[in-house]
Design an enzyme around this catalytic site. Structure first.
Site, short mmCIF file in Angstrom:
data_model
loop_
_atom_site.label_atom_id
_atom_site.label_comp_id
_atom_site.label_asym_id
_atom_site.label_seq_id
_atom_site.Cartn_x
_atom_site.Cartn_y
_atom_site.Cartn_z
CG HIS A 199 -2.09 0.89 1.09
ND1 HIS A 199 -2.02 2.24 1.31
CD2 HIS A 199 -3.36 0.63 0.71
CE1 HIS A 199 -3.21 2.77 1.08
NE2 HIS A 199 -4.04 1.82 0.70
CG ASP A 204 -8.46 -4.71 -2.82
OD1 ASP A 204 -9.65 -4.53 -2.54
OD2 ASP A 204 -7.78 -3.93 -3.50
#
Ligand code: ACO
Length: 381
Positions: free
Chosen positions: A263, A317
């Protein structure tokens, strides 16, 4: 001529593009807040619609405000027959995110683009988009199977009604609650690619349907919202726990990204991934164990071991796909679930952007040539 001397930052990493009071992320400590309230507390105590209200209007609604908001949304859940008929002409092999982007943009054909800055216009657009986007997603899912869309059911709440329109089965209360929490977790996340896309579009003062349509197009990519679908395909490809280590090692050796990890902001495990993992476990208790869960756990263990020191950990996710699959949602619809939720965040940023608007018009560093001659076509090599 203006000379710009700013440093070029690919991906605008670390470059602020707005002042915002909508959400806050602490990537080092793994904290996410919506309007100052921790996401973990919201996930326990709130609902998606209440959270959407909080994001868009900046405060938790009173009971009366929430009731009116929910009733308005219930009343606007249906979509015009022209939108349904248009979707019947889409190829059934088309990706649901492309169908959603097209239908979201088409909503703009029906509603005025005037009076954008008026409170009542904003409220109506928020209600319509939050109400109709789930109906569009469910309608395309039915149409591509050759079925007529399932009409919304008055007595079902937001999450339960969506699952009902999608699967033609009224979900168990726990299933609906888990889906509602998933929507809350995906509703907003500071400045990211699709939100930035929404804000750039909003800054031209076009209508909010175009804003949402452009954000949907941006969310669809595999480096952003499309990763949850890719995660499930990866787990299927790995196939068994014993294949995990060689698969991950092969990815790392070949510089292939492992989907659902890494991320730009979080350097610890994404707080949303932690909550989603707990939700997945609760859902498995109700509906039975998922064969891919053990594989997912092993993937996380091996990635932690190999890449954890680089700040690469599971993101939102990674576990969402396992939850959605258990709820009977097909993998190519996963990113649309993300979009249904993120409409709340996009609209919050749209409202904030137009309240102090200045059109986005950044600059570039020209690296091409100058003063070249025009060569006639027959003389070109
Ligand atoms: N698997 C393997 N290595 C990774 C991963 C990953 N998932 N993510 C980052 N890295 C490595 C890169 O190879 C790079 O290594 P290097 O410095 O040795 O070259 C380093 O970490 C930095 O990676 P970048 O891609 O430059 O990081 P960036 O901040 O630009 O990207 C992103 C963040 C796009 C999320 C990236 O981690 C990625 O592609 N992840 C996989 C896709 C994914 O899960 N996306 C969903 C993100 S969450 C969301 O959008 C809702």
């Amino acid at each position: 001529m203006t000379e710009y001397t700013y440093e070029f930052r690919p991906g605008l990493e670390g470059v602020p593009v707005a002042k915002s009071s909508i959400s806050y992320v602490d990537g080092q400590r793994g904290i996410l807040e919506y309007r100052g309230i921790n996401i973990e507390e919201l996930a326990q105590k709130s609902t998606f619609l209440e959270t959407a209200y909080l994001l868009i209007w900046g405060k938790l609604p009173t009971r009366e405000e929430l009731n009116r908001f929910q009733e308005d949304i219930n009343r606007h859940r249906r979509i015009k027959y022209q939108i349904r008929d248009m979707m019947k002409c889409f190829p059934e092999t088309g990706h649901p995110m492309d169908a959603l982007q097209t239908a979201a943009a088409a909503l703009g054909l029906f509603y005025s683009r005037k009076a954008q800055l008026e409170e009542e216009y904003i409220r109506e657009a928020v209600v319509r988009l939050l109400a109709k986007i789930p109906t569009i997603v469910a309608a395309f899912a039915q149409i591509r199977e050759g079925n007529d869309p399932v009409q919304p059911k008055e007595n079902l709440n937001y999450a339960a009604n969506f699952l009902y329109m999608l699967t033609e089965r009224e979900p168990e209360p726990l299933e609906a609650r888990i889906f509602d929490v998933c929507l809350m977790l995906h509703a907003e996340h500071t400045m990211n690619a699709s939100t930035f896309s929404a804000m750039v579009t909003a800054s031209t003062l076009t209508d909010p349907y175009a804003v949402v349509a452009s954000a949907v197009g941006t969310l669809a990519g595999p480096l952003h919202g499309g990763a949850n679908e890719e995660v499930l395909l990866m787990l299927e490809e790995i196939g068994s726990v014993k294949n995990v280590r060689p698969y991950i090692e092969h990815c790392i050796e070949n510089k292939k990204k492992i989907m659902g990890f890494g991320h730009r902001v979080y350097k610890v495990k994404d707080p949303r991934a932690k909550i989603l993992q707990q939700l997945a476990e609760r859902l498995f208790e109700l509906t039975g164990y998922d064969e891919y869960y053990e594989i997912a756990l092993e993937v996380e263990r091996v990635v932690e071991e190999k890449l954890g020191h680089k700040g690469i950990h599971a993101n939102v996710d990674f576990y969402s796909g396992l939850v959605y699959r258990k709820l009977g949602i097909k993998p190519d619809l996963f990113t649309s679930m993300f979009a249904i939720a993120r409409v709340a965040g996009w609209l919050a940023h749209w409202k904030e952007q137009i309240s102090y608007n200045r059109i986005f018009r950044p600059t570039q560093i020209y690296v091409g040539e100058h003063n070249l001659p025009y060569i006639p076509i027959d003389e070109r090599s």
